[in-house]
Scaffold this motif. Sequence first.
Motif, PDB file in Angstrom:
ATOM      1  N   LEU A 271       5.267  39.141 -30.943  1.00 54.09           N
ATOM      2  CA  LEU A 271       5.856  40.478 -31.007  1.00 54.09           C
ATOM      3  C   LEU A 271       4.868  41.505 -31.564  1.00 54.09           C
ATOM      4  CD1 LEU A 271       9.420  39.589 -32.310  1.00 54.09           C
ATOM      5  CD2 LEU A 271       8.819  40.412 -30.023  1.00 54.09           C
ATOM      6  N   ALA A 272       4.019  41.083 -32.491  1.00 55.70           N
ATOM      7  CA  ALA A 272       3.084  42.011 -33.123  1.00 55.70           C
ATOM      8  C   ALA A 272       1.895  42.355 -32.244  1.00 55.70           C
ATOM      9  CB  ALA A 272       2.585  41.430 -34.440  1.00 55.70           C
ATOM     10  N   PHE A 273       1.409  41.393 -31.446  1.00 58.09           N
ATOM     11  CA  PHE A 273       0.142  41.587 -30.763  1.00 58.09           C
ATOM     12  C   PHE A 273       0.214  41.724 -29.252  1.00 58.09           C
ATOM     13  CE2 PHE A 273      -0.995  39.183 -34.682  1.00 58.09           C
ATOM     14  CZ  PHE A 273      -1.624  40.244 -35.313  1.00 58.09           C
ATOM     15  N   THR A 274       1.394  41.628 -28.658  1.00 57.76           N
ATOM     16  CA  THR A 274       1.478  41.747 -27.214  1.00 57.76           C
ATOM     17  C   THR A 274       2.778  42.436 -26.809  1.00 57.76           C
ATOM     18  OG1 THR A 274       1.380  40.550 -25.127  1.00 57.76           O
ATOM     19  CG2 THR A 274       2.526  39.469 -26.915  1.00 57.76           C
ATOM     20  N   ASP A 275       2.751  43.040 -25.646  1.00 57.15           N
ATOM     21  CA  ASP A 275       3.942  43.676 -25.096  1.00 57.15           C
ATOM     22  C   ASP A 275       4.534  42.850 -23.960  1.00 57.15           C
ATOM     23  OD1 ASP A 275       3.835  45.876 -26.793  1.00 57.15           O
ATOM     24  OD2 ASP A 275       2.481  46.977 -25.461  1.00 57.15           O
ATOM     25  N   LEU A 276       4.037  41.643 -23.772  1.00 55.07           N
ATOM     26  CA  LEU A 276       4.547  40.780 -22.709  1.00 55.07           C
ATOM     27  C   LEU A 276       5.942  40.262 -23.066  1.00 55.07           C
ATOM     28  CD1 LEU A 276       1.284  38.776 -21.989  1.00 55.07           C
ATOM     29  CD2 LEU A 276       2.205  40.681 -20.679  1.00 55.07           C
ATOM     30  N   ALA A 277       6.597  39.676 -22.087  1.00 62.04           N
ATOM     31  CA  ALA A 277       7.947  39.174 -22.278  1.00 62.04           C
ATOM     32  C   ALA A 277       7.981  38.089 -23.360  1.00 62.04           C
ATOM     33  CB  ALA A 277       8.489  38.615 -20.969  1.00 62.04           C
ATOM     34  N   LEU A 278       9.030  38.105 -24.167  1.00 60.64           N
ATOM     35  CA  LEU A 278       9.138  37.169 -25.280  1.00 60.64           C
ATOM     36  C   LEU A 278       9.344  35.732 -24.815  1.00 60.64           C
ATOM     37  CD1 LEU A 278       9.169  36.886 -28.341  1.00 60.64           C
ATOM     38  CD2 LEU A 278      11.627  37.308 -28.275  1.00 60.64           C
ATOM     39  N   TRP A 279       9.880  35.545 -23.610  1.00 54.16           N
ATOM     40  CA  TRP A 279      10.114  34.173 -23.139  1.00 54.16           C
ATOM     41  C   TRP A 279       8.800  33.414 -22.999  1.00 54.16           C
ATOM     42  CZ3 TRP A 279       8.027  32.298 -18.702  1.00 54.16           C
ATOM     43  CH2 TRP A 279       7.611  33.207 -17.747  1.00 54.16           C
ATOM     44  N   ILE A 280       7.695  34.114 -22.753  1.00 54.47           N
ATOM     45  CA  ILE A 280       6.383  33.453 -22.681  1.00 54.47           C
ATOM     46  C   ILE A 280       6.023  32.889 -24.058  1.00 54.47           C
ATOM     47  CG2 ILE A 280       3.931  33.759 -22.156  1.00 54.47           C
ATOM     48  CD1 ILE A 280       4.807  36.096 -20.300  1.00 54.47           C
ATOM     49  N   GLY A 281       6.253  33.678 -25.096  1.00 50.46           N
ATOM     50  CA  GLY A 281       6.040  33.192 -26.460  1.00 50.46           C
ATOM     51  C   GLY A 281       6.952  32.022 -26.791  1.00 50.46           C
ATOM     52  N   SER A 282       8.162  32.044 -26.253  1.00 54.48           N
ATOM     53  CA  SER A 282       9.095  30.937 -26.479  1.00 54.48           C
ATOM     54  C   SER A 282       8.610  29.654 -25.820  1.00 54.48           C
ATOM     55  CB  SER A 282      10.481  31.303 -25.957  1.00 54.48           C
ATOM     56  OG  SER A 282      11.013  32.379 -26.693  1.00 54.48           O
ATOM     57  N   VAL A 283       8.013  29.778 -24.637  1.00 55.95           N
ATOM     58  CA  VAL A 283       7.454  28.599 -23.959  1.00 55.95           C
ATOM     59  C   VAL A 283       6.293  28.029 -24.782  1.00 55.95           C
ATOM     60  CG1 VAL A 283       6.215  27.829 -21.899  1.00 55.95           C
ATOM     61  CG2 VAL A 283       8.228  29.285 -21.665  1.00 55.95           C
ATOM     62  N   ILE A 284       5.466  28.907 -25.322  1.00 58.98           N
ATOM     63  CA  ILE A 284       4.353  28.465 -26.176  1.00 58.98           C
ATOM     64  C   ILE A 284       4.906  27.776 -27.423  1.00 58.98           C
ATOM     65  CG2 ILE A 284       2.419  29.260 -27.611  1.00 58.98           C
ATOM     66  CD1 ILE A 284       2.044  31.503 -25.474  1.00 58.98           C
ATOM     67  N   ALA A 285       5.959  28.339 -28.020  1.00 58.65           N
ATOM     68  CA  ALA A 285       6.569  27.735 -29.204  1.00 58.65           C
ATOM     69  C   ALA A 285       7.181  26.376 -28.872  1.00 58.65           C
ATOM     70  CB  ALA A 285       7.628  28.673 -29.786  1.00 58.65           C
ATOM     71  N   LEU A 286       7.785  26.234 -27.702  1.00 58.90           N
ATOM     72  CA  LEU A 286       8.334  24.946 -27.288  1.00 58.90           C
ATOM     73  C   LEU A 286       7.219  23.918 -27.105  1.00 58.90           C
ATOM     74  CD1 LEU A 286      10.779  23.252 -26.429  1.00 58.90           C
ATOM     75  CD2 LEU A 286      10.396  24.081 -24.100  1.00 58.90           C
ATOM     76  N   ALA A 287       6.109  24.354 -26.518  1.00 60.21           N
ATOM     77  CA  ALA A 287       4.961  23.458 -26.367  1.00 60.21           C
ATOM     78  C   ALA A 287       4.448  23.028 -27.744  1.00 60.21           C
ATOM     79  CB  ALA A 287       3.855  24.142 -25.572  1.00 60.21           C
ATOM     80  N   TRP A 288       4.402  23.957 -28.694  1.00 58.55           N
ATOM     81  CA  TRP A 288       3.993  23.638 -30.060  1.00 58.55           C
ATOM     82  C   TRP A 288       4.922  22.597 -30.665  1.00 58.55           C
ATOM     83  CZ3 TRP A 288       0.480  23.356 -33.588  1.00 58.55           C
ATOM     84  CH2 TRP A 288       0.808  23.293 -34.928  1.00 58.55           C
ATOM     85  N   LEU A 289       6.242  22.771 -30.476  1.00 57.94           N
ATOM     86  CA  LEU A 289       7.201  21.810 -31.003  1.00 57.94           C
ATOM     87  C   LEU A 289       6.959  20.422 -30.419  1.00 57.94           C
ATOM     88  CD1 LEU A 289      10.737  22.109 -31.989  1.00 57.94           C
ATOM     89  CD2 LEU A 289      10.421  20.653 -30.022  1.00 57.94           C
ATOM     90  N   ILE A 290       6.750  20.336 -29.136  1.00 59.20           N
ATOM     91  CA  ILE A 290       6.517  19.037 -28.479  1.00 59.20           C
ATOM     92  C   ILE A 290       5.234  18.388 -28.997  1.00 59.20           C
ATOM     93  CG2 ILE A 290       5.995  17.948 -26.267  1.00 59.20           C
ATOM     94  CD1 ILE A 290       7.941  20.047 -25.022  1.00 59.20           C
ATOM     95  N   ILE A 291       4.174  19.185 -29.127  1.00 58.75           N
ATOM     96  CA  ILE A 291       2.879  18.653 -29.596  1.00 58.75           C
ATOM     97  C   ILE A 291       3.001  18.131 -31.023  1.00 58.75           C
ATOM     98  CG2 ILE A 291       0.531  19.341 -30.262  1.00 58.75           C
ATOM     99  CD1 ILE A 291       0.608  21.204 -27.747  1.00 58.75           C
ATOM    100  N   VAL A 292       3.632  18.912 -31.908  1.00 59.06           N
ATOM    101  CA  VAL A 292       3.750  18.494 -33.313  1.00 59.06           C
ATOM    102  C   VAL A 292       4.651  17.268 -33.429  1.00 59.06           C
ATOM    103  CG1 VAL A 292       4.653  19.168 -35.579  1.00 59.06           C
ATOM    104  CG2 VAL A 292       3.223  20.743 -34.286  1.00 59.06           C
ATOM    105  N   MET A 293       5.762  17.253 -32.702  1.00 59.47           N
ATOM    106  CA  MET A 293       6.667  16.105 -32.794  1.00 59.47           C
ATOM    107  C   MET A 293       6.018  14.842 -32.251  1.00 59.47           C
ATOM    108  SD  MET A 293       9.321  17.057 -34.426  1.00 59.47           S
ATOM    109  CE  MET A 293      10.504  15.752 -34.161  1.00 59.47           C
ATOM    110  N   ARG A 294       5.198  14.952 -31.239  1.00 57.40           N
ATOM    111  CA  ARG A 294       4.594  13.767 -30.619  1.00 57.40           C
ATOM    112  C   ARG A 294       3.334  13.297 -31.342  1.00 57.40           C
ATOM    113  NH1 ARG A 294       3.411   9.446 -29.474  1.00 57.40           N
ATOM    114  NH2 ARG A 294       2.646   8.673 -27.510  1.00 57.40           N
ATOM    115  N   TRP A 295       2.425  14.234 -31.634  1.00 56.45           N
ATOM    116  CA  TRP A 295       1.120  13.832 -32.161  1.00 56.45           C
ATOM    117  C   TRP A 295       0.841  14.334 -33.581  1.00 56.45           C
ATOM    118  CZ3 TRP A 295       1.063  15.851 -26.979  1.00 56.45           C
ATOM    119  CH2 TRP A 295       0.978  14.848 -26.010  1.00 56.45           C
ATOM    120  N   GLY A 296       1.767  15.074 -34.171  1.00 51.89           N
ATOM    121  CA  GLY A 296       1.558  15.626 -35.506  1.00 51.89           C
ATOM    122  C   GLY A 296       1.761  14.630 -36.529  1.00 51.89           C
TER     123      GLY A 296
END
Length: 90
Positions: free
Chosen positions: A65-90
């Motif tokens: 929200l602070a650094f881009t004017d793109l749609a928030l759903w793109i950030g949500s997809v990145i956050a979901l990918a982060w959740l999957i990565i941390v849960m699997r390999w974190g």
Amino acid sequence: MSWMAWTPITAVFFSCIILMLIGMGIWQAVSPTVPRRGFLPLTTTRGDRLFISLLGAAYIHLGWLAFTDLALWIGSVIALAWLIIVMRWG
């Protein structure tokens, strides 16, 4: 609680958090977690990794929200990918 904007999107968000916590509780009851060490610099359990991934998702959304004017759903997809990565390999 009249100060908070209870919209359908807000309800879905909190419902997902509640469902994740219930799911993690059931998973813990069925298969107790074993602390392990992944790419995170500390030994973590499933609950620790969920908490870290939720904090990371909050920071991803704030940064989005602070650094881009793109749609928030793109950030949500990145956050979901982060959740999957941390849960699997974190």
